[in-house]
Every structure is written in structure tokens, then in C-alpha cells.
Design an enzyme around this catalytic site. Structure first.
Site, PDB file in Angstrom:
ATOM      1  N   GLU A 107      -3.469  -6.140   3.637  1.00 15.59           N
ATOM      2  CA  GLU A 107      -2.991  -5.823   2.063  1.00 15.59           C
ATOM      3  C   GLU A 107      -2.138  -4.766   2.050  1.00 15.59           C
ATOM      4  OE1 GLU A 107      -5.951  -4.936  -0.612  1.00 15.59           O
ATOM      5  OE2 GLU A 107      -4.913  -5.591  -2.596  1.00 15.59           O
ATOM      6  N   ASN A 136       1.330  -7.156  -6.524  1.00 21.31           N
ATOM      7  CA  ASN A 136       0.544  -7.039  -4.991  1.00 21.31           C
ATOM      8  C   ASN A 136       0.684  -8.298  -4.341  1.00 21.31           C
ATOM      9  OD1 ASN A 136      -1.132  -6.464  -2.960  1.00 21.31           O
ATOM     10  ND2 ASN A 136      -2.797  -5.663  -4.111  1.00 21.31           N
ATOM     11  N   LYS A 163      -0.964 -11.433  -6.015  1.00 19.38           N
ATOM     12  CA  LYS A 163      -2.380 -11.371  -6.275  1.00 19.38           C
ATOM     13  C   LYS A 163      -2.712 -11.654  -7.750  1.00 19.38           C
ATOM     14  CE  LYS A 163      -6.045  -7.975  -5.303  1.00 19.38           C
ATOM     15  NZ  LYS A 163      -6.357  -6.437  -4.608  1.00 19.38           N
ATOM     16  N   GLU A 188      -5.267  -0.810  -9.741  1.00 19.00           N
ATOM     17  CA  GLU A 188      -4.512  -1.914  -9.643  1.00 19.00           C
ATOM     18  C   GLU A 188      -4.116  -2.761 -10.922  1.00 19.00           C
ATOM     19  OE1 GLU A 188      -4.929  -5.037  -6.392  1.00 19.00           O
ATOM     20  OE2 GLU A 188      -6.530  -3.640  -5.652  1.00 19.00           O
ATOM     21  N   CYS A 223      -7.534  -9.631  -0.738  1.00 18.36           N
ATOM     22  CA  CYS A 223      -8.517  -8.606  -0.873  1.00 18.36           C
ATOM     23  C   CYS A 223      -9.565  -9.102  -2.182  1.00 18.36           C
ATOM     24  CB  CYS A 223      -8.003  -7.262  -1.297  1.00 18.36           C
ATOM     25  SG  CYS A 223      -9.297  -6.233  -1.199  1.00 18.36           S
ATOM     26  N   ASN A 267      -7.982  -4.066   1.340  1.00 23.15           N
ATOM     27  CA  ASN A 267      -8.551  -2.389   1.406  1.00 23.15           C
ATOM     28  C   ASN A 267      -9.717  -2.209   0.580  1.00 23.15           C
ATOM     29  OD1 ASN A 267      -5.700  -0.530   2.091  1.00 23.15           O
ATOM     30  ND2 ASN A 267      -4.965  -2.692   1.470  1.00 23.15           N
TER      31      ASN A 267
HETATM   32  N1  CDV Z   1      -8.113  -3.779  -2.767  1.00 22.97           N
HETATM   33  C1  CDV Z   1      -9.141  -4.399  -3.331  1.00 22.97           C
HETATM   34  O1  CDV Z   1      -8.808  -5.412  -4.079  1.00 22.97           O
HETATM   35  N2  CDV Z   1     -10.290  -3.806  -3.432  1.00 22.97           N
HETATM   36  C2  CDV Z   1     -11.444  -4.446  -3.861  1.00 22.97           C
HETATM   37  C3  CDV Z   1     -12.383  -3.185  -4.382  1.00 22.97           C
HETATM   38  C4  CDV Z   1     -12.027  -2.309  -5.542  1.00 22.97           C
HETATM   39  C5  CDV Z   1     -13.588  -3.624  -4.817  1.00 22.97           C
HETATM   40  C6  CDV Z   1     -12.142  -5.305  -3.178  1.00 22.97           C
HETATM   41  O2  CDV Z   1     -12.627  -6.366  -3.771  1.00 22.97           O
HETATM   42  O3  CDV Z   1     -12.318  -5.170  -1.981  1.00 22.97           O
END
Ligand code: CDV
Length: 319
Positions: free
Chosen positions: A47, A114, A131, A150, A180, A205
Site C-alpha cells: 500500500e 488510496n 480503498k 486516512e 490494508c 502499512n
Molecule cells: N493502513 C492501514 O489501513 N492500517 C490499518 C491500521 C491503522 C490498523 C490496518 O488495518 O492495518
């Protein structure tokens, strides 16, 4: 019968805020060349793979924020990644921050997403996902060790055309994308499962420390694999999850990039917290063993009992 697809999970270590796009693309190319040497046909990058994870900072200057976004893809910095991948006949999945000026069908407004794209072996973008589950918060919360903004910097896509969990016919299979936080939600996989998905590609991430729930910190890696392995098994699909990890601007992020079979088993995994490639030769036909038995949706699902899933957003306990 077997339909083999050799996939590389191209994990990245931290990207410093001062690192240029050109420096990052050099790192992506180094992993691409390793992938080529190992016979990989599809490379999956994390990501927001072109910059540091900028939502960790509260910023008010829109020009400063927009400097983390790409206005075109491929663009001036990424063209050579597309060119080299096409030359080597390797497809890839890449996450980045996407700025769409005068977004069509969105009232002509500028939108910021994203985003992840799927690029075929000829260098053509064949899939784009924006996203949906944007975690974190929208306002500055100075009590946190670092921010997760975000919800401030990105838009949730509208359902329809470019919005939603889609599945594309590519690489002689049915491939889907998510990003993510999406990987923690069973709905993500199931919506793709209902389109027959055979491989889900996702980058992440994930900080080790979860400011609102520090009691989860020691479980970060467990929850990462738990979500992806469950999504794989319950939908009879391969899942390729790829981290940007290590220490990035003082923030520790989990690694654990993994290639997961439709059985839910991890078949390849990164072992470091830096730039690393994990490779697996995946038989897309292995999905059928789950999709035609335990998880034969057409035979066993009872959607008339699932209406709350779309009718209700938050939990409402009974009286
Ligand atoms: N980049 C993300 O979406 N990170 C989230 C963190 C904030 C919990 C994740 O679900 O990994």
C-alpha cells in the site's frame, strides 16, 4: 489440471519522508529484477508504495499533502517501472495515493484515493481499486504518539463504476484487489468470493502500536495473518499480503508479508523487516477444491438470513 501463477510478495522496508520517488522506484526495480531471476510472473508491492506513510502527520497545507499524490499513472517517476516490467513480461500490483482532478461522475470535484492498480505482463493497467475501509480519524489527535489521518486525506469511493470490490479476468485467473484495513473485514473477501475470486492481492502499512487499543500491540502480527488466512480459507482463494514495514520515521510497522493458499495455510513468508521478496508457485485450480465443497456458495449459503449485513451498519444489541 493446474493453472500455475508464480507470484512475488515484494515487501518494502521503511521509506523516509525525504526519499524521492526516483529512489523508491529504484528499490521497486531491484525487487522486480530479483523476481525476474526467480521466474515470477506477478509482483505485488505494498500500500502507498511510492512514499512514506504520510497519514501519520497532521498537515493543513493542501500543497504539502498533495505532494504525496500521483496525478497520472504511469507518471514521470513510475514510467520506468512500467517499461521495465513490460520488458521482463512481469505484471504487478502497486499501491499509491491517487489524485483525480475534476473527477468524472463525482460532480467535477477533486478526489483523493488510496489506490491499488493491477498491471498485466504487457504493462497495461487492467484493474484499479480505491480503498473502501479507511481507518483512523479525520481531526488532529495530539494525544497519539503518531496520527492515522486516512479519514482526513482520502475519499471513500462512490459505489459503482470505479468503486467497490471488483474481480478481473487476468493472468489466466480471477484476481481481486483490496488494501490494508480492508483485509480485516470478512465482507471484503466475501464480495470478491461471490465473483469467484481466485487470488486477492493486498498491500498494507500497519503500525505495531495501536493508539486507541495498545493492548492489541503484541497481537499485531497474529491479527494480520488471522484475517488473511480466514479470508483465504472461507472463500477458497489465494491471498497475497505485502507489507511496508520496519522503522519508518520513528514508527515501527509490522512485516509478515505472506502468500496464503486457499487452504488457509501460509506457503511463503518474508522473514525480515526490510526490502525482501517471498515467492510461491500458486495453482489457481486449487481454489476449486474449496469452492466446490465446503464453500460451495450456491449450495450452502443462506443469504435470506444475512440481510442485516447490508441493512445495518453498527451493532444494535437486542432489548
Ligand atoms: N493502513 C492501514 O489501513 N492500517 C490499518 C491500521 C491503522 C490498523 C490496518 O488495518 O492495518
Amino acid at each position: 489440471m493446474a493453472r500455475w501463477l508464480t507470484v512475488g510478495a515484494a515487501q518494502l522496508g521503511g521509506i523516509a519522508r525525504a526519499e524521492t520517488r526516483a529512489q523508491v522506484v529504484d528499490r521497486l526495480l531491484a525487487l522486480l529484477h530479483q523476481a525476474h531471476a526467480m521466474g515470477v510472473e506477478l509482483v505485488v508491492y505494498p500500500e502507498l508504495a511510492l512514499t512514506t506513510f504520510f497519514p501519520r502527520w497532521f498537515m493543513t497545507d493542501q500543497a504539502e499533502i498533495d505532494a504525496f499524490f500521483e496525478r497520472t499513472m504511469p507518471g514521470p517517476a513510475t514510467q520506468r517501472l512500467f517499461d521495465e516490467a513490460a520488458r521482463l513480461k512481469i505484471g504487478f500490483c502497486l499501491g499509491y495515493a491517487e489524485l483525480v482532478a475534476d473527477a468524472e461522475g463525482e460532480g467535477g470535484r477533486t478526489r483523493r484515493y488510496n489506490t491499488a492498480i493491477l498491471v498485466d505482463r504487457a504493462g497495461t493497467i487492467v484493474g484499479r481499486y480505491r480503498k473502501i475501509h479507511l481507518p483512523g480519524h479525520a481531526e488532529h489527535e495530539p494525544w497519539r504518539r503518531f496520527q492515522h489521518l486516512e479519514k482526513r486525506y482520502f475519499d471513500v469511493p462512490e459505489p459503482g463504476n470505479e468503486g467497490g470490490f471488483k474481480v478481473w479476468r487476468a493472468f489466466d485467473g480471477l484476481l481481486g484487489l483490496c488494501i490494508c484495513n480492508d483485509r480485516r473485514w470478512p465482507e471484503t473477501y466475501r464480495v470478491m468470493g461471490l465473483q469467484g475470486v481466485e487470488m486477492v492481492l493486498l498491500g498494507y502499512n500497519t503500525p505495531v502500536h495501536n493508539p486507541p487499543a495498545p493492548e492489541h500491540d503484541t497481537l499485531s502480527l497474529f491479527h494480520n495473518h488471522l484475517s488473511m488466512q480466514a479470508g483465504a480459507y472461507q472463500n477458497g482463494t489465494w491471498v497475497v499480503g505485502v507489507a511496508k514495514c520496519g522503522i519508518e520515521e520513528g514508527c515501527e510497522m509490522i512485516g509478515g508479508s505472506a502468500i496464503i493458499a486457499p487452504s488457509g495455510e501460509i506457503v511463503a513468508q518474508c522473514a525480515t523487516q526490510g526490502d525482501e521478496l517471498a515467492v510461491a508457485r500458486c495453482d489457481l485450480d486449487r481454489c476449486a477444491s474449496y469452492k466446490t465443497t465446503t464453500f460451495n456458495f450456491a449450495v450452502h449459503r443462506q443469504p435470506q438470513h444475512y440481510t442485516l449485513i447490508t441493512d445495518r451498519k453498527g451493532a444494535v444489541p437486542p432489548d
